[in-house]
Design a protein around this motif. Structure first.
Motif, PDB file in Angstrom:
ATOM      1  N   GLN A 142      -0.980  25.346  33.290  1.00 13.82           N
ATOM      2  CA  GLN A 142       0.263  24.573  33.651  1.00 13.82           C
ATOM      3  C   GLN A 142       0.089  23.077  34.003  1.00 13.82           C
ATOM      4  O   GLN A 142      -0.917  22.842  34.409  1.00 13.82           O
ATOM      5  CB  GLN A 142       0.338  25.252  34.943  1.00 13.82           C
ATOM      6  N   TRP A 143       1.113  22.331  33.983  1.00 11.73           N
ATOM      7  CA  TRP A 143       1.020  20.930  34.087  1.00 11.73           C
ATOM      8  C   TRP A 143       1.127  20.646  35.583  1.00 11.73           C
ATOM      9  O   TRP A 143       1.898  21.291  36.298  1.00 11.73           O
ATOM     10  CB  TRP A 143       2.434  20.140  33.573  1.00 11.73           C
ATOM     11  N   THR A 144       0.235  19.698  36.111  1.00 15.81           N
ATOM     12  CA  THR A 144      -0.194  19.440  37.534  1.00 15.81           C
ATOM     13  C   THR A 144       0.982  18.508  37.937  1.00 15.81           C
ATOM     14  O   THR A 144       1.085  18.251  38.986  1.00 15.81           O
ATOM     15  CB  THR A 144      -1.308  18.951  37.723  1.00 15.81           C
ATOM     16  N   GLY A 145       1.472  17.598  36.979  1.00 11.13           N
ATOM     17  CA  GLY A 145       2.489  16.534  37.164  1.00 11.13           C
ATOM     18  C   GLY A 145       1.752  15.293  37.086  1.00 11.13           C
ATOM     19  O   GLY A 145       2.332  14.317  37.391  1.00 11.13           O
ATOM     20  N   ARG A 146       0.338  15.228  36.757  1.00  9.58           N
ATOM     21  CA  ARG A 146      -0.297  14.137  36.673  1.00  9.58           C
ATOM     22  C   ARG A 146      -0.668  13.889  35.462  1.00  9.58           C
ATOM     23  O   ARG A 146      -0.644  14.583  34.338  1.00  9.58           O
ATOM     24  CB  ARG A 146      -1.293  14.110  37.676  1.00  9.58           C
ATOM     25  N   ARG A 147      -1.189  12.536  34.954  1.00  6.10           N
ATOM     26  CA  ARG A 147      -1.715  12.352  33.727  1.00  6.10           C
ATOM     27  C   ARG A 147      -3.249  11.580  33.808  1.00  6.10           C
ATOM     28  O   ARG A 147      -3.481  11.118  34.929  1.00  6.10           O
ATOM     29  CB  ARG A 147      -0.663  10.979  33.178  1.00  6.10           C
ATOM     30  N   ASP A 148      -3.826  11.699  32.802  1.00  7.02           N
ATOM     31  CA  ASP A 148      -5.079  10.883  32.788  1.00  7.02           C
ATOM     32  C   ASP A 148      -5.112   9.384  32.915  1.00  7.02           C
ATOM     33  O   ASP A 148      -3.718   8.702  32.664  1.00  7.02           O
ATOM     34  CB  ASP A 148      -5.898  11.466  31.562  1.00  7.02           C
ATOM     35  N   THR A 302     -17.388  13.589  35.127  1.00  7.78           N
ATOM     36  CA  THR A 302     -16.943  13.617  33.712  1.00  7.78           C
ATOM     37  C   THR A 302     -15.236  13.632  34.049  1.00  7.78           C
ATOM     38  O   THR A 302     -14.557  12.717  33.293  1.00  7.78           O
ATOM     39  CB  THR A 302     -17.107  15.164  33.235  1.00  7.78           C
ATOM     40  N   LEU A 303     -14.866  14.322  34.911  1.00  9.93           N
ATOM     41  CA  LEU A 303     -13.341  14.147  35.263  1.00  9.93           C
ATOM     42  C   LEU A 303     -12.869  12.865  35.755  1.00  9.93           C
ATOM     43  O   LEU A 303     -11.745  12.382  35.230  1.00  9.93           O
ATOM     44  CB  LEU A 303     -12.785  15.526  36.412  1.00  9.93           C
ATOM     45  N   THR A 304     -13.600  12.401  36.718  1.00 11.47           N
ATOM     46  CA  THR A 304     -13.340  10.856  37.115  1.00 11.47           C
ATOM     47  C   THR A 304     -13.421   9.934  36.065  1.00 11.47           C
ATOM     48  O   THR A 304     -12.780   8.654  36.155  1.00 11.47           O
ATOM     49  CB  THR A 304     -14.062  10.439  38.178  1.00 11.47           C
ATOM     50  N   SER A 305     -14.327  10.197  35.072  1.00 13.49           N
ATOM     51  CA  SER A 305     -14.339   9.036  33.768  1.00 13.49           C
ATOM     52  C   SER A 305     -12.967   9.239  33.059  1.00 13.49           C
ATOM     53  O   SER A 305     -12.498   8.194  32.301  1.00 13.49           O
ATOM     54  CB  SER A 305     -15.457   9.370  32.923  1.00 13.49           C
ATOM     55  N   PHE A 306     -12.290  10.189  33.120  1.00 15.41           N
ATOM     56  CA  PHE A 306     -10.941  10.481  31.974  1.00 15.41           C
ATOM     57  C   PHE A 306      -9.838  10.355  33.137  1.00 15.41           C
ATOM     58  O   PHE A 306      -8.594   9.668  32.622  1.00 15.41           O
ATOM     59  CB  PHE A 306     -10.889  11.678  31.691  1.00 15.41           C
ATOM     60  N   MET A 307      -9.841  10.853  34.490  1.00 17.02           N
ATOM     61  CA  MET A 307      -8.739  10.650  35.367  1.00 17.02           C
ATOM     62  C   MET A 307      -9.081  10.251  36.622  1.00 17.02           C
ATOM     63  O   MET A 307     -10.173   9.737  37.163  1.00 17.02           O
ATOM     64  CB  MET A 307      -8.367  12.189  35.912  1.00 17.02           C
ATOM     65  N   GLU A 308      -8.057   9.469  37.279  1.00 15.57           N
ATOM     66  CA  GLU A 308      -7.912   8.727  38.729  1.00 15.57           C
ATOM     67  C   GLU A 308      -8.082   9.766  39.780  1.00 15.57           C
ATOM     68  O   GLU A 308      -7.626  11.226  39.512  1.00 15.57           O
ATOM     69  CB  GLU A 308      -6.732   8.023  38.934  1.00 15.57           C
ATOM     70  N   SER A 310      -6.832  10.398  42.531  1.00 16.65           N
ATOM     71  CA  SER A 310      -5.277  10.997  42.902  1.00 16.65           C
ATOM     72  C   SER A 310      -4.887  12.107  41.780  1.00 16.65           C
ATOM     73  O   SER A 310      -3.612  12.692  41.951  1.00 16.65           O
ATOM     74  CB  SER A 310      -4.604   9.683  42.842  1.00 16.65           C
ATOM     75  N   SER A 311      -5.332  12.045  40.530  1.00 15.03           N
ATOM     76  CA  SER A 311      -4.808  12.975  39.585  1.00 15.03           C
ATOM     77  C   SER A 311      -5.580  14.078  39.273  1.00 15.03           C
ATOM     78  O   SER A 311      -5.019  15.062  38.358  1.00 15.03           O
ATOM     79  CB  SER A 311      -4.513  12.319  38.053  1.00 15.03           C
ATOM     80  N   ILE A 312      -6.487  14.343  40.225  1.00 13.69           N
ATOM     81  CA  ILE A 312      -7.546  15.552  39.904  1.00 13.69           C
ATOM     82  C   ILE A 312      -7.185  16.300  41.342  1.00 13.69           C
ATOM     83  O   ILE A 312      -7.266  15.937  42.352  1.00 13.69           O
ATOM     84  CB  ILE A 312      -8.915  15.068  39.858  1.00 13.69           C
ATOM     85  N   PRO A 313      -7.067  17.706  41.056  1.00 12.98           N
ATOM     86  CA  PRO A 313      -6.880  18.840  42.223  1.00 12.98           C
ATOM     87  C   PRO A 313      -8.069  18.592  42.973  1.00 12.98           C
ATOM     88  O   PRO A 313      -9.067  18.560  42.455  1.00 12.98           O
ATOM     89  CB  PRO A 313      -6.498  20.097  41.467  1.00 12.98           C
ATOM     90  N   LYS A 314      -7.509  19.021  44.343  1.00 12.45           N
ATOM     91  CA  LYS A 314      -8.566  18.676  45.288  1.00 12.45           C
ATOM     92  C   LYS A 314      -9.690  19.935  45.011  1.00 12.45           C
ATOM     93  O   LYS A 314     -10.836  19.510  45.353  1.00 12.45           O
ATOM     94  CB  LYS A 314      -7.805  19.150  46.869  1.00 12.45           C
ATOM     95  N   GLN A 315      -9.392  20.991  44.699  1.00  7.65           N
ATOM     96  CA  GLN A 315     -10.293  21.940  44.431  1.00  7.65           C
ATOM     97  C   GLN A 315     -11.461  21.769  43.053  1.00  7.65           C
ATOM     98  O   GLN A 315     -12.442  22.367  43.103  1.00  7.65           O
ATOM     99  CB  GLN A 315      -9.853  23.426  43.948  1.00  7.65           C
ATOM    100  N   TYR A 316     -11.147  20.672  42.669  1.00  5.64           N
ATOM    101  CA  TYR A 316     -12.144  19.992  41.423  1.00  5.64           C
ATOM    102  C   TYR A 316     -12.516  18.648  41.929  1.00  5.64           C
ATOM    103  O   TYR A 316     -13.381  17.920  41.288  1.00  5.64           O
ATOM    104  CB  TYR A 316     -11.326  19.975  40.246  1.00  5.64           C
ATOM    105  N   TRP A 322      -2.319  20.111  44.932  1.00  7.28           N
ATOM    106  CA  TRP A 322      -1.747  21.105  43.864  1.00  7.28           C
ATOM    107  C   TRP A 322      -2.436  22.294  43.542  1.00  7.28           C
ATOM    108  O   TRP A 322      -3.727  21.999  43.535  1.00  7.28           O
ATOM    109  CB  TRP A 322      -1.471  20.335  42.596  1.00  7.28           C
ATOM    110  N   GLN A 323      -1.979  23.363  43.931  1.00  3.26           N
ATOM    111  CA  GLN A 323      -2.675  24.795  43.472  1.00  3.26           C
ATOM    112  C   GLN A 323      -2.042  25.216  42.340  1.00  3.26           C
ATOM    113  O   GLN A 323      -0.971  25.249  41.907  1.00  3.26           O
ATOM    114  CB  GLN A 323      -2.413  25.825  44.683  1.00  3.26           C
TER     115      GLN A 323
END
Length: 441
Positions: A142-148, A302-308, A310-316, A322-323
């Motif tokens: 599912q698309w979170t609505g955010r972009r890397d 790793t995720l923050t190297s690709f994404m801001e 603000s674009s990463i769900p809180k659970q990660y 976003w859930q």
């Protein structure tokens, strides 16, 4: 598999698979470094070597000779301009998938075009029942609505929610009836809805993301980044979901090539190497090189190297509210373009949601498609244009493969690239008397 390509060009040999490096050993840091620069754009539109430019022209010539591609026509005295049947970004995806081997790209391109025609994919997307579409959306990434950081859409797939009870209910719902337009299709109904999800990725999400600000606006967005959460999933559940996950993997490899940028697998249990031994056979070696199995200690960095954040769900470890199961939570630029797609907040919720079901982003408008209780819903929604703009933003659509395989080939800023025909030229869109029926949640 019903959608597996027929041509030998699109088959991955066991010898190739045996040479594939384990995803657990893929270097996420090196991949992030590549993504931070421009190296990842190699082979994409406006980032071609002279040899690749020549291969693209050769590929288009071969496809035209077989009447699978129609070149653009430039306006002249007594001649009306017309776009190419498929844009260059689409053609390049097939070439990249085959490492710019023209013969191999032609084989896969032909197979895909034939498959689309046999399964009437364009009509399926225009007329799918919104409730079935929504049921299917809840069972796949599912698309979170955010972009890397590069503007590529971020998808999340949480496996633990797909237990045996939910899968049984989903299969019963999907297999209950076929769409009227596909009664004669040999494809099981549950797979028809999967096709529609890919069409949404490439008819709405990618064109929308291509129209948004990003570091390289000259190159359209033609792929997605995926976070796959396998935490809390036992070996038995993995086994039961094997065919479900394989459906999407094989379909993407066969008919939607080069639409995957990265997959980050998180929460992997100790037995995951056994599961990986199945999964890696669903992909070609080039795709497996884009899959990263992250330890708990590697997830945040790793995720923050690709994404801001603000674009990463809180659970990660990020900041995004976003859930799993929710509609996209758009960032500000995306919200500005398509806020008119938002629906009133549901009972008990203070948050508005995007309209459910199939939609088509065309740059200056969004076309609302799908059916509700057998009745087509058709509405044309204008897209706000930037202040000072003298012309509506053009995000070309396409026929067959072009739109369904990354047809968003222009951006809101120059350079303007090749237009494509709309995928829904023949869909009954009534812009003068739009229906405003919306789907239930």
């Amino acid at each position: 598999m019903l959608w597996r390509t027929k041509s030998h060009h699109s088959e991955t040999s066991e010898q190739d698979l045996s040479r594939t490096t384990s995803a657990a050993k893929n270097d996420a840091a090196a991949s992030a470094s590549q993504a931070a620069g421009t190296a990842w754009l190699a082979g994409h539109l406006h980032h071609l070597t002279p040899e690749q430019e020549a291969k693209l022209e050769e590929f288009k010539k071969v496809c035209a000779e077989h009447k699978y591609y129609t070149p653009a026509v430039v306006a002249a005295d007594g001649v009306e301009a017309s776009p190419a049947s498929h844009g260059d970004a689409t053609m390049l995806r097939f070439l990249r998938a085959r490492r710019f081997d023209v013969e191999g790209a032609w084989g896969q391109f032909k197979d895909t075009e034939d498959w689309r025609k046999e399964n009437d994919i364009e009509d399926l997307y225009a007329n799918i029942a919104v409730d079935k579409y929504e049921a299917s959306r809840r069972m796949y990434p599912q698309w979170t609505g955010r972009r890397d950081r590069r503007g590529i859409p971020i998808y999340v797939f949480e496996i633990r929610h797909l237990n045996s009870k939910q899968m049984a209910a989903y299969n019963d719902t999907m297999n209950s009836a076929k769409p009227e337009t596909h009664k004669k299709s040999s494809v099981p109904p549950r797979l028809l809805t999967l096709f529609a999800l890919y069409e949404n990725l490439l008819n709405f999400v990618m064109p929308l993301c291509s129209a948004l600000p990003r570091p390289n606006p000259e190159t359209p967005i033609v792929s997605s980044t995926n976070i796959v959460d396998v935490s809390g999933v036992g070996l038995k559940q993995f086994w039961n979901l094997k065919s479900h996950m394989q459906d999407a993997s094989v379909l993407a490899t066969a008919h939607y090539p080069e639409t995957l940028d990265r997959i980050f697998i998180i929460g992997a249990p100790s037995f995951f190497p056994t599961v990986w031994s199945w999964i890696k056979r669903w992909f070609d070696p080039n795709t497996t090189s884009k899959i990263f199995i992250l330890s708990a200690a590697e997830v945040n960095s790793t995720l923050t190297s690709f994404m801001e954040p603000s674009s990463i769900p809180k659970q990660y470890g990020g900041e995004l509210e976003w859930q799993w199961g929710e509609m996209p939570n758009l960032d500000a630029p995306a919200h500005e373009l398509v806020h008119d797609l938002e629906q009133p907040a549901a009972d008990g919720s203070s948050k508005k949601e995007l309209l459910k079901g199939p939609v088509l982003f065309k740059g200056d408008t969004v076309e609302v498609l799908g059916t509700v209780d057998g009745t087509p819903r058709r509405k044309t929604i204008p897209v706000p244009q930037p202040q000072g703009s003298t012309q509506a933003t053009q995000v070309p659509a396409s026929t067959s493969t072009a739109q369904a395989n990354g047809g968003a080939e222009t951006t809101p800023n120059p350079p303007v690239v090749e237009d494509e025909k709309t995928v829904l030229d023949n869909a009954p869109v009534n812009a003068e008397e739009p229906q405003t029926t919306t789907a239930a949640a």
